[in-house]
Design an enzyme around this catalytic site. Structure first.
Site, PDB file in Angstrom:
ATOM      1  N   ARG A 228      28.730  70.061  46.776  1.00 40.35           N
ATOM      2  CA  ARG A 228      28.999  69.687  47.830  1.00 40.35           C
ATOM      3  C   ARG A 228      27.621  69.960  48.909  1.00 40.35           C
ATOM      4  NH1 ARG A 228      33.392  69.077  47.524  1.00 40.35           N
ATOM      5  NH2 ARG A 228      35.703  70.156  48.392  1.00 40.35           N
ATOM      6  N   HIS A 275      31.326  60.135  49.345  1.00 39.34           N
ATOM      7  CA  HIS A 275      32.314  61.536  48.610  1.00 39.34           C
ATOM      8  C   HIS A 275      34.235  60.866  48.197  1.00 39.34           C
ATOM      9  CE1 HIS A 275      33.405  66.098  49.996  1.00 39.34           C
ATOM     10  NE2 HIS A 275      33.851  65.128  48.560  1.00 39.34           N
TER      11      HIS A 275
END
Length: 317
Positions: A228, A275
């Site tokens: 993350r 992502h």
């Protein structure tokens, strides 16, 4: 009989589970509530959870939620009281490890330069012995869960030396001799050619890879983040890469999505993908298999496996 609401993206891959009533819903219909207002025991959230996470409290009778993602920090604020939450353990390990390896290879072998040279019609070969490689490098894998292990397996196939780090030290396995504890990280960083980050974003890991951690890495080290964005201090990473001392290959950023004009886009030595670690044709079949296992567990025990919230109690000493 437990009643379960499941996104229809899994319809073609999910076989019935004896003793479980399945109700499929359309994740694109954002005005509806899964289950149509009837009591639902278990809610399976779609790949793009988005607004569905905020609707968990609107599902009557809800007792358990299954995420389609490995990360779960984004769902915690919306989890109703008394509802258990499980993340998608094992579903994304292979695809995310593949992407981490791709990012590392692209950065080490300067694929971006090759693409730009091709656009210019330029045959730009490095001098013999120049450039970088994965072979014979020392790779530090920060976060040795499912993704970390899948990555370690691929790095070993690339003839890297792999050093694993987790929250607590433990014995090694078939891939590494030992798993180092996080307290050993400062001593391990100066010897790392590559730092792979695959830890969940939790209060203990937010900003974990900050200015001090980055300074401890040797010159020309590569930071690969498939965890993350919030695990890394973005400003500190930009400073190190802009100076030319470090490089980075990132599938996640902070902020995310990375807005147009953000300095990270144009920082030298930084490679970014949007992502896409879990974006693979293998995702839906593997998610369906995971859901079947979870629903059988719920039918038999009244709860899910791999519960991440509320936190299960620690085992007695």
């Amino acid at each position: 009989m437990p009643r379960v609401a499941i996104p229809d993206e899994l319809t073609a891959h999910l076989e019935p589970v004896d003793g479980v009533e399945m109700r499929f819903y359309d994740p694109r219909d954002r005005e509806s509530v899964p289950g149509g207002g009837e009591d639902i025991d278990v809610l399976v959230l779609p790949t793009i959870a988005g607004s569905w996470i905020t609707k968990m409290a609107l599902v009557p009778g809800l007792r358990a939620v299954i995420l389609s993602s490995a990360g779960y920090e984004h769902a915690l604020a919306y989890l109703p009281q008394g509802v258990v939450l499980a993340n998608a353990v094992g579903v994304h390990d292979t695809a995310t490890a593949e992407l981490a390896l791709m990012l590392a290879l692209a950065a080490q072998r300067d694929l971006v330069r090759a693409v730009l040279s091709q656009q210019e019609g330029e045959w730009a070969r490095p001098a013999p012995g120049q450039g970088r490689s994965l072979a014979d490098s020392r790779a530090l894998v920060l976060g040795y869960g499912g993704i970390g292990k899948a990555l370690a397996r691929r790095l070993l196939a690339s003839e890297c030396q792999v050093v694993a780090v987790a929250s607590q030290p433990r014995d090694g396995d078939d891939l590494v001799d030992q798993v180092h504890g996080i307290e050993e990280l400062p001593d391990l960083l100066p010897e790392a050619d590559l730092l792979f980050i695959s830890v969940p974003l939790l209060p203990a890991t937010a900003g974990l890879v900050g200015a001090e951690t980055l300074r401890a890495l040797p010159d020309d080290a590569l930071v690969v983040n498939v965890a993350r964005g919030g695990v890394v201090d973005t400003d500190a990473l930009i400073a190190e890469c802009a100076s030319g001392r470090l490089r980075a290959a990132l599938d996640v950023t902070d902020p995310e999505p990375l807005p147009a004009g953000h300095p990270l886009w144009t920082t030298p030595g930084v490679l970014i993908t949007p992502h896409v670690g879990g974006a693979s044709p293998a995702f839906l079949p593997r998610m369906a298999s995971y859901v079947r296992t979870q629903l059988a567990s719920y039918r038999d025990t009244g709860t899910l496996q791999h519960v991440v919230a509320p936190r299960p109690p620690a085992p007695a000493a």
